[in-house]
Design an enzyme around this catalytic site. Structure first.
Site, PDB file in Angstrom:
ATOM      1  N   GLN A   1       0.856  -1.190   0.000  1.00 47.20           N
ATOM      2  CA  GLN A   1       0.000   0.000   0.000  1.00 47.20           C
ATOM      3  C   GLN A   1       0.896   1.245   0.000  1.00 47.20           C
ATOM      4  O   GLN A   1       2.075   1.179   0.361  1.00 47.20           O
ATOM      5  CB  GLN A   1      -0.905  -0.088   1.246  1.00 47.20           C
ATOM      6  CG  GLN A   1      -2.016   0.932   1.338  1.00 47.20           C
ATOM      7  CD  GLN A   1      -1.607   2.127   2.158  1.00 47.20           C
ATOM      8  OE1 GLN A   1      -0.665   2.055   2.936  1.00 47.20           O
ATOM      9  NE2 GLN A   1      -2.309   3.235   1.966  1.00 47.20           N
TER      10      GLN A   1
ATOM     11  N   ASN B   1       1.545   3.786   1.765  1.00 51.97           N
ATOM     12  CA  ASN B   1       2.321   4.222   2.932  1.00 51.97           C
ATOM     13  C   ASN B   1       3.427   3.259   3.326  1.00 51.97           C
ATOM     14  O   ASN B   1       4.244   3.585   4.190  1.00 51.97           O
ATOM     15  CB  ASN B   1       1.401   4.386   4.154  1.00 51.97           C
ATOM     16  CG  ASN B   1       0.478   5.569   4.018  1.00 51.97           C
ATOM     17  OD1 ASN B   1       0.699   6.438   3.182  1.00 51.97           O
ATOM     18  ND2 ASN B   1      -0.557   5.601   4.837  1.00 51.97           N
ATOM     19  N   LYS B   2       3.464   2.073   2.748  1.00 56.60           N
ATOM     20  CA  LYS B   2       4.423   1.065   3.191  1.00 56.60           C
ATOM     21  C   LYS B   2       5.830   1.347   2.642  1.00 56.60           C
ATOM     22  O   LYS B   2       5.986   2.113   1.689  1.00 56.60           O
ATOM     23  CB  LYS B   2       3.932  -0.331   2.776  1.00 56.60           C
ATOM     24  CG  LYS B   2       2.528  -0.674   3.327  1.00 56.60           C
ATOM     25  CD  LYS B   2       2.506  -0.687   4.820  1.00 56.60           C
ATOM     26  CE  LYS B   2       1.252  -1.056   5.564  1.00 56.60           C
ATOM     27  NZ  LYS B   2      -0.064  -1.062   5.138  1.00 56.60           N
ATOM     28  N   ASN B   3       6.847   0.713   3.238  1.00 55.31           N
ATOM     29  CA  ASN B   3       8.240   1.025   2.852  1.00 55.31           C
ATOM     30  C   ASN B   3       8.512   0.741   1.379  1.00 55.31           C
ATOM     31  O   ASN B   3       9.308   1.430   0.753  1.00 55.31           O
ATOM     32  CB  ASN B   3       9.220   0.227   3.703  1.00 55.31           C
ATOM     33  CG  ASN B   3       9.308   0.765   5.112  1.00 55.31           C
ATOM     34  OD1 ASN B   3       8.331   1.316   5.626  1.00 55.31           O
ATOM     35  ND2 ASN B   3      10.459   0.623   5.749  1.00 55.31           N
TER      36      ASN B   3
END
Ligand SMILES: *Cc1c(COP(=O)(O)O)cnc(C)c1O
Length: 384
Positions: free
Chosen positions: A180, A182-184
């Site tokens: 998603q 926002n993930k790293n």
């Protein structure tokens, strides 16, 4: 407001934009050659284990449960401090989430309390690695082995994290990641599951596309209920580009996180607030991917609530987030008989946790701005 620091922001370079444009022009935009390439690169990344991608992390975890054969009447042990997707997928396959309280230091499921929650119906443990910090993986797998349980790791936040030098996902049972925004590592939306065998991987493919089995050119059958959870080539090509940038992103996140510890401690000291019980994350674990930097506000020492602190930070141009309130406090869960008081540490942390900005594109000086903004607000609201 200009110069607003969001709590997170994805990073796409020109090469990524060009790669997406190329897929769009190619005429093949949904699951195809780029997906196959991404899955193969991910498999290499995870030491050769089979990997399949899905439309999002939620679908990935649901399919992990289906691959493990978990359904009606089964219990899955998990944590109340997670994105609600973790327990929602357990409910969605007809199973029952059983919440175990968390460790106040790691903020992850307290593995010492798992044994007491195991019943004859328990089929799996579903730990979450909050902010990218893994649980004690040796202890996790020893509990699972002793009790003959599957492990479905909600590693949504832990792409790039390690345990004793081994990547999360490169060992263990079923390991689920989210891509998603926002993930790293992001594909905008997406996720991947690391599995044990090609047989399991084929089953996951079936659940990903309507339960379809194919035999030969025109042989088609459906023998299980599957969904429509495939990842497109547009997303996959973003993931391939992000993987190239991951080491640089990781180095930057680690650097910024360590700047936070210094900056916050310095600000507390110069404000004369050494007795303030502002709890910082685990500092000495070197293998976290620093997905988030979260503090616990000392609400009992303040004459305001978390919302007020967030509003005042926002007025200073600093975005924050809440990850997460205890799942057991949500109406859907309360209506099923869950109580936040059954997991008091999760309840307390769910009310006091605050995510500060942390992302690779953050400037060095932003860390000082956040630290002094936060400490200034805490000083203003300190009870004595
Ligand atoms: C992001 C996340 C998910 C779900 O992933 P999506 O891709 O948003 O569906 C699940 N669990 C945790 C802990 C997450 O952070």
């Amino acid at each position: 407001m200009s110069n607003f620091i969001p709590f997170t922001r994805p990073n796409f370079n020109q090469e990524t934009i060009d790669a997406v444009a190329e897929v769009l022009r190619s005429g093949w935009v949904t699951s195809g050659p780029k997906l196959a390439e991404f899955e193969s690169v991910l498999s290499t990344y995870f030491g050769g284990r089979p990997v399949r991608c899905f439309a999002n992390g939620t679908a990935t975890m649901k399919i992990a449960l289906q691959v493990a054969g978990i359904g009606a009447g089964d219990e899955v042990i998990t944590t109340p401090i997670s994105w609600v997707a973790t327990s929602n997928v357990v409910l969605s396959v007809g199973a029952k989430p059983v919440f175990v309280d968390i460790d106040p230091v790691t903020r992850n499921i307290d593995l010492h309390q798992v044994a007491a929650a195991i019943t004859s119906k328990t089929r799996a443990i579903m730990p979450v690695y909050l902010a990218g910090l893994p649980v004690d993986m040796d202890q996790l797998y020893s509990i699972a082995k002793q009790n003959n349980l599957r492990v479905i790791e909600d590693a949504a936040q832990a792409f790039g994290s390690q345990w004793k030098g081994k990547k999360i996902g490169s060992f263990g049972d079923l390991v689920s990641f989210s891509f998603q925004a926002n993930k790293n590592l992001t594909t905008v939306e997406g996720g991947c599951l690391v599995l044990n065998t090609e047989v399991e991987a084929k089953l996951a493919e079936k659940f990903r596309l309507q339960g379809l089995t194919r035999q030969g050119m025109d042989g088609m059958d459906v023998d299980v209920l599957g969904g429509k959870d495939n990842l497109t080539d547009v997303n996959a090509v973003i993931g391939l580009q992000q993987l190239k940038q991951l080491p640089a992103y990781q180095a930057r996140r680690t650097f910024l996180a360590h700047q936070y510890f210094d900056a916050i401690r310095t600000e507390l000291k110069s404000a004369g607030l050494e007795n303030l019980k502002l709890e910082l994350p685990v500092e000495n674990f070197t293998d976290s991917n620093w997905h988030m930097f979260q503090v616990l506000l000392p609400l009992e020492q303040l004459n305001c609530d978390r919302g007020q602190v967030m509003t005042e930070l926002k007025d200073l141009g600093i975005g924050t987030g809440v990850h997460y309130p205890a799942i057991t406090g949500f109406t859907l869960y309360k209506n099923q008989g869950y109580k936040t008081s059954d997991t008091p540490i999760a309840d307390r942390i769910g009310r006091s946790i605050l995510t500060l900005p942390l992302f690779p594109g953050m400037a060095d000086e932003d860390i000082g701005r956040v630290a002094s903004g936060l400490v200034g607000i805490l000083k203003k609201h300190c009870k004595n």
